[in-house]
Design a protein around this motif. Sequence first.
Motif, PDB file in Angstrom:
ATOM      1  N   UNK A 145      63.404  74.588  18.777  1.00 26.67           N
ATOM      2  CA  UNK A 145      63.047  75.306  17.541  1.00 26.67           C
ATOM      3  C   UNK A 145      64.081  76.373  17.177  1.00 26.67           C
ATOM      4  N   UNK A 146      65.342  76.009  17.305  1.00 25.38           N
ATOM      5  CA  UNK A 146      66.437  76.931  17.011  1.00 25.38           C
ATOM      6  C   UNK A 146      66.567  77.107  15.511  1.00 25.38           C
ATOM      7  N   UNK A 147      66.750  78.323  15.073  1.00 28.53           N
ATOM      8  CA  UNK A 147      66.979  78.624  13.663  1.00 28.53           C
ATOM      9  C   UNK A 147      68.427  79.052  13.403  1.00 28.53           C
ATOM     10  N   UNK A 148      69.054  79.670  14.401  1.00 29.34           N
ATOM     11  CA  UNK A 148      70.437  80.148  14.245  1.00 29.34           C
ATOM     12  C   UNK A 148      71.256  79.753  15.471  1.00 29.34           C
ATOM     13  N   UNK A 149      72.510  79.449  15.230  1.00 33.94           N
ATOM     14  CA  UNK A 149      73.462  79.167  16.300  1.00 33.94           C
ATOM     15  C   UNK A 149      74.546  80.237  16.221  1.00 33.94           C
ATOM     16  N   UNK A 150      74.757  80.937  17.326  1.00 37.17           N
ATOM     17  CA  UNK A 150      75.810  81.956  17.393  1.00 37.17           C
ATOM     18  C   UNK A 150      76.959  81.409  18.241  1.00 37.17           C
ATOM     19  N   UNK A 151      78.133  81.378  17.650  1.00 36.82           N
ATOM     20  CA  UNK A 151      79.326  80.886  18.335  1.00 36.82           C
ATOM     21  C   UNK A 151      80.210  82.100  18.603  1.00 36.82           C
ATOM     22  N   UNK A 152      80.211  82.533  19.844  1.00 34.79           N
ATOM     23  CA  UNK A 152      80.961  83.726  20.243  1.00 34.79           C
ATOM     24  C   UNK A 152      82.319  83.297  20.785  1.00 34.79           C
ATOM     25  N   UNK A 153      83.370  83.676  20.077  1.00 29.75           N
ATOM     26  CA  UNK A 153      84.718  83.294  20.486  1.00 29.75           C
ATOM     27  C   UNK A 153      85.538  84.522  20.882  1.00 29.75           C
ATOM     28  N   UNK A 154      84.882  85.472  21.524  1.00 30.59           N
ATOM     29  CA  UNK A 154      85.563  86.699  21.930  1.00 30.59           C
ATOM     30  C   UNK A 154      86.041  86.672  23.370  1.00 30.59           C
ATOM     31  N   UNK A 155      85.655  85.663  24.135  1.00 33.91           N
ATOM     32  CA  UNK A 155      86.061  85.608  25.534  1.00 33.91           C
ATOM     33  C   UNK A 155      87.530  85.215  25.624  1.00 33.91           C
ATOM     34  N   UNK A 156      88.315  86.011  26.321  1.00 34.52           N
ATOM     35  CA  UNK A 156      89.756  85.781  26.406  1.00 34.52           C
ATOM     36  C   UNK A 156      90.115  84.724  27.443  1.00 34.52           C
ATOM     37  N   UNK A 157      89.281  84.548  28.432  1.00 35.70           N
ATOM     38  CA  UNK A 157      89.556  83.589  29.504  1.00 35.70           C
ATOM     39  C   UNK A 157      88.356  82.654  29.650  1.00 35.70           C
ATOM     40  N   UNK A 158      88.583  81.466  30.184  1.00 32.13           N
ATOM     41  CA  UNK A 158      87.456  80.541  30.380  1.00 32.13           C
ATOM     42  C   UNK A 158      86.408  81.113  31.332  1.00 32.13           C
ATOM     43  N   UNK A 159      85.157  80.779  31.052  1.00 35.51           N
ATOM     44  CA  UNK A 159      84.045  81.100  31.946  1.00 35.51           C
ATOM     45  C   UNK A 159      83.454  79.767  32.392  1.00 35.51           C
ATOM     46  N   UNK A 160      83.473  79.516  33.653  1.00 36.20           N
ATOM     47  CA  UNK A 160      82.885  78.289  34.189  1.00 36.20           C
ATOM     48  C   UNK A 160      81.790  78.676  35.155  1.00 36.20           C
ATOM     49  N   UNK A 161      80.564  78.371  34.785  1.00 30.66           N
ATOM     50  CA  UNK A 161      79.403  78.701  35.588  1.00 30.66           C
ATOM     51  C   UNK A 161      78.601  77.426  35.845  1.00 30.66           C
ATOM     52  N   UNK A 162      77.553  77.554  36.624  1.00 34.01           N
ATOM     53  CA  UNK A 162      76.677  76.413  36.862  1.00 34.01           C
ATOM     54  C   UNK A 162      76.060  75.956  35.551  1.00 34.01           C
ATOM     55  N   UNK A 163      76.247  74.738  35.199  1.00 32.69           N
ATOM     56  CA  UNK A 163      75.622  74.087  34.057  1.00 32.69           C
ATOM     57  C   UNK A 163      76.165  74.491  32.694  1.00 32.69           C
ATOM     58  N   UNK A 164      77.132  75.388  32.608  1.00 28.04           N
ATOM     59  CA  UNK A 164      77.681  75.763  31.305  1.00 28.04           C
ATOM     60  C   UNK A 164      79.077  76.340  31.467  1.00 28.04           C
ATOM     61  N   UNK A 165      79.789  76.360  30.336  1.00 31.47           N
ATOM     62  CA  UNK A 165      81.134  76.940  30.349  1.00 31.47           C
ATOM     63  C   UNK A 165      81.491  77.406  28.945  1.00 31.47           C
ATOM     64  N   UNK A 166      82.462  78.290  28.894  1.00 33.39           N
ATOM     65  CA  UNK A 166      83.068  78.724  27.637  1.00 33.39           C
ATOM     66  C   UNK A 166      84.565  78.598  27.846  1.00 33.39           C
ATOM     67  N   UNK A 167      85.210  77.832  26.996  1.00 32.26           N
ATOM     68  CA  UNK A 167      86.652  77.629  27.148  1.00 32.26           C
ATOM     69  C   UNK A 167      87.341  77.959  25.827  1.00 32.26           C
TER      70      UNK A 167
END
Length: 178
Positions: free
Chosen positions: A118-140
């Motif tokens: 039931x998502x109404x908004x999607x926030x795309x945060x592109x402020x991370x300078x380096x990749x984040x790799x965690x269990x089950x998710x990542x930001x590259x």
Amino acid sequence: KSVVFLARFAVLLVPYARGFGDEFGPASVELERSRSCFSWRGALTFMEERIVEPSVILSDPATSFSIPALTRHAIVAVPVGHASPQDAENIDRVAAADDVLNPYVDMETTLALLNRYRVRYVAVNQTFAAPLFESYWSVDPANYEAARRKFEERPELFEKVYGQNRVFIFEYHPEAAQ
């Protein structure tokens, strides 16, 4: 003897005192803020002030951690290990958030996940300078452009309502998918 001892002890404390000044000085505070939610504070303020109805907002788990803390909105998932022990579905929701934000996951799957939670908004945060790799998710950061395009290329489904300082918020219009 006491004065000599105290003088030597004071000399030993100088590096610690200098370190304290370095640790809590203006430059350190500014560096720490650049690595925290301060870099997307404008988006959080927008969510709180401009999104009137309490809504479900999907974002990466690192960003999502700050949304309920600083706004009245709900989120899909928090980083694994930060959810309640009774939250047996957080891992599934984290994986779903990762899939929605993944530019290589097809739109049919993306829409099904948005509808499921039931998502109404999607926030795309592109402020991370380096990749984040965690269990089950990542930001590259290498995927930033493609991830944002995934939503921008479907304006009938995803209306961009905020876009400042490398954070983008899209309002999802599920009725346009039918």
